[in-house]
Design a protein around this motif. Structure first.
Motif, short mmCIF file in Angstrom:
data_model
loop_
_atom_site.label_atom_id
_atom_site.label_comp_id
_atom_site.label_asym_id
_atom_site.label_seq_id
_atom_site.Cartn_x
_atom_site.Cartn_y
_atom_site.Cartn_z
N MET A 48 8.85 -1.42 -4.63
CA MET A 48 8.94 -1.08 -3.21
C MET A 48 7.79 -0.18 -2.76
O MET A 48 7.44 0.81 -3.43
CB MET A 48 10.28 -0.39 -2.93
CG MET A 48 10.41 0.21 -1.53
SD MET A 48 10.22 -0.98 -0.19
CE MET A 48 11.82 -1.80 -0.24
N ARG A 49 7.19 -0.55 -1.65
CA ARG A 49 6.17 0.27 -1.00
C ARG A 49 6.64 0.48 0.44
O ARG A 49 6.67 -0.45 1.25
CB ARG A 49 4.80 -0.42 -1.02
CG ARG A 49 4.23 -0.63 -2.43
CD ARG A 49 3.97 0.70 -3.12
NE ARG A 49 3.30 0.57 -4.40
CZ ARG A 49 3.91 0.51 -5.57
NH1 ARG A 49 5.24 0.57 -5.61
NH2 ARG A 49 3.24 0.42 -6.70
N ASN A 50 7.04 1.70 0.75
CA ASN A 50 7.69 1.98 2.02
C ASN A 50 6.85 1.62 3.24
O ASN A 50 7.36 1.07 4.22
CB ASN A 50 8.08 3.46 2.10
CG ASN A 50 9.18 3.82 1.13
OD1 ASN A 50 10.00 2.98 0.77
ND2 ASN A 50 9.19 5.07 0.68
N LEU A 51 5.55 1.91 3.17
CA LEU A 51 4.69 1.62 4.32
C LEU A 51 4.59 0.12 4.57
O LEU A 51 4.68 -0.35 5.71
CB LEU A 51 3.31 2.22 4.09
CG LEU A 51 2.29 2.01 5.22
CD1 LEU A 51 2.80 2.63 6.51
CD2 LEU A 51 0.94 2.59 4.84
N LYS A 52 4.42 -0.65 3.50
CA LYS A 52 4.31 -2.11 3.63
C LYS A 52 5.62 -2.72 4.11
O LYS A 52 5.63 -3.68 4.89
CB LYS A 52 3.88 -2.73 2.30
CG LYS A 52 2.51 -2.29 1.82
CD LYS A 52 1.43 -2.66 2.83
CE LYS A 52 0.05 -2.21 2.35
NZ LYS A 52 -1.01 -2.51 3.36
N GLU A 121 3.98 -10.86 -0.06
CA GLU A 121 3.58 -10.34 -1.37
C GLU A 121 2.42 -9.37 -1.17
O GLU A 121 1.45 -9.69 -0.49
CB GLU A 121 3.16 -11.49 -2.28
CG GLU A 121 2.93 -11.09 -3.72
CD GLU A 121 2.69 -12.28 -4.64
OE1 GLU A 121 1.53 -12.50 -5.04
OE2 GLU A 121 3.66 -13.00 -4.93
N GLU A 122 2.54 -8.20 -1.73
CA GLU A 122 1.53 -7.16 -1.52
C GLU A 122 1.16 -6.52 -2.85
O GLU A 122 2.00 -5.94 -3.54
CB GLU A 122 2.08 -6.09 -0.58
CG GLU A 122 1.04 -5.12 -0.08
CD GLU A 122 0.09 -5.73 0.94
OE1 GLU A 122 -1.09 -5.34 0.92
OE2 GLU A 122 0.53 -6.57 1.74
N ASN A 123 -0.10 -6.68 -3.24
CA ASN A 123 -0.58 -6.06 -4.48
C ASN A 123 -0.93 -4.60 -4.23
O ASN A 123 -1.49 -4.26 -3.19
CB ASN A 123 -1.80 -6.81 -5.02
CG ASN A 123 -1.47 -8.22 -5.46
OD1 ASN A 123 -0.42 -8.45 -6.04
ND2 ASN A 123 -2.34 -9.16 -5.19
N ASP A 124 -0.61 -3.76 -5.22
CA ASP A 124 -0.87 -2.33 -5.06
C ASP A 124 -1.11 -1.71 -6.43
O ASP A 124 -0.88 -2.36 -7.46
CB ASP A 124 0.31 -1.65 -4.37
CG ASP A 124 -0.09 -0.33 -3.72
OD1 ASP A 124 -1.24 0.11 -3.91
OD2 ASP A 124 0.76 0.27 -3.03
N PHE A 125 -1.53 -0.46 -6.42
CA PHE A 125 -1.76 0.24 -7.68
C PHE A 125 -0.42 0.57 -8.33
O PHE A 125 0.53 0.98 -7.65
CB PHE A 125 -2.57 1.52 -7.44
CG PHE A 125 -3.94 1.26 -6.89
CD1 PHE A 125 -4.93 0.70 -7.69
CD2 PHE A 125 -4.25 1.56 -5.57
CE1 PHE A 125 -6.20 0.45 -7.19
CE2 PHE A 125 -5.51 1.32 -5.06
CZ PHE A 125 -6.49 0.76 -5.88
N LYS A 197 -5.20 -3.30 -9.68
CA LYS A 197 -3.84 -3.28 -9.13
C LYS A 197 -2.91 -4.11 -10.01
O LYS A 197 -3.11 -5.31 -10.18
CB LYS A 197 -3.83 -3.81 -7.70
CG LYS A 197 -4.68 -2.96 -6.75
CD LYS A 197 -4.67 -3.52 -5.34
CE LYS A 197 -5.49 -2.64 -4.40
NZ LYS A 197 -5.48 -3.14 -3.01
N MET A 198 -1.90 -3.46 -10.55
CA MET A 198 -0.97 -4.15 -11.45
C MET A 198 0.45 -4.27 -10.88
O MET A 198 1.32 -4.84 -11.53
CB MET A 198 -0.89 -3.41 -12.80
CG MET A 198 -2.08 -3.60 -13.68
SD MET A 198 -1.74 -3.01 -15.35
CE MET A 198 -3.31 -3.36 -16.14
N ALA A 199 0.69 -3.74 -9.71
CA ALA A 199 2.03 -3.80 -9.11
C ALA A 199 2.02 -4.76 -7.94
O ALA A 199 1.09 -4.76 -7.13
CB ALA A 199 2.48 -2.41 -8.65
#
Length: 229
Positions: A48-52, A121-125, A197-199
């Motif tokens: 989970m990424r709150n902003l996205k 789908e959103e890639n992130d650190f 980015k692995m998440a």
């Protein structure tokens, strides 16, 4: 002797704990949505990424309403059994609100909802503790991507580095992380510096309810299992 007033802790801000009133507001909001919207979905999320998520939710605010939080509160709002469900069949989705999950009430067609969730789908650190998706190893030699000011910080993360004529240099090969193993705080910081980015933040549909239909989307689940659980 009077008590010393020195070094007394002073609270600069006060926040109220989310108590019974807050839970009742959520329950009431969910029940209102169950009457207002034509269908409701249970979805799960990873990384989970709150902003996205807020951006995704804002895109649909004219047609949909999302709820995240206490699974128990959401279950109570929907009804856990035929006897206390607020609309016929809602107890089925209540049983699937578990783990990292949420509710989406919407007036969109099921085809549109499936498309939006499947495409999101959103890639992130990756953060500390996330399982590494690959092995990352740096070879001995100069690290041209880092400026000389970064050398002390890199050394603090455990990297065997030194400055050689103003260039950051690895004095030996260094494994940042191993595939399948959780990331240490140091590894997570280094991967961010390396722009790796692995998440992947994903949303996956579990089931759908409407007044005349109930659908399961997740493999391995049968409607009979929900009725008997």
């Amino acid at each position: 002797m009077p008590k010393s007033k020195r070094n007394r802790a002073v609270t600069l801000s006060k926040t109220k704990k989310k108590g019974k009133e807050h839970k009742e507001n959520i329950v009431n909001s969910i029940r209102e949505c169950a009457e207002k919207y034509c269908s409701v979905y249970v979805f799960s999320f990873e990384n989970m990424r709150n902003l996205k998520f807020k951006e995704f939710r804002d895109q649909l605010k004219s047609s949909s309403r999302f709820f995240l939080g206490s699974n128990k509160v959401m279950q109570v709002a929907l009804g856990r059994s035929v006897a206390d469900e607020i609309r016929p069949g809602l107890h089925k989705i209540s049983k699937l609100v578990r783990g990292d999950s949420g509710l989406c009430f919407t007036n969109l067609s099921k085809e549109e909802v499936q498309r939006l969730f499947n495409e999101f789908e959103e890639n992130d650190f990756a953060r500390t503790g996330t399982t590494a998706t690959e092995k990352v190893e740096l070879q001995e030699g100069p690290l041209d991507q880092f400026t000389h000011e970064m050398e002390p910080f890199l050394r603090k993360q455990g990297m065997p580095v030194r400055l050689n004529r103003g260039v950051v240099e690895l004095v030996s090969d260094y494994v940042v992380c191993e595939e399948g193993k959780p990331l240490s705080p140091e590894a997570a910081r280094i991967l961010r510096l390396l722009d790796i980015k692995m998440a992947t933040f994903r949303l996956s549909l579990i089931c759908r309810w409407s007044p005349d239909e109930f659908e399961l989307y997740r493999e391995g689940l049968e409607e009979s299992d929900i009725e008997s659980s």
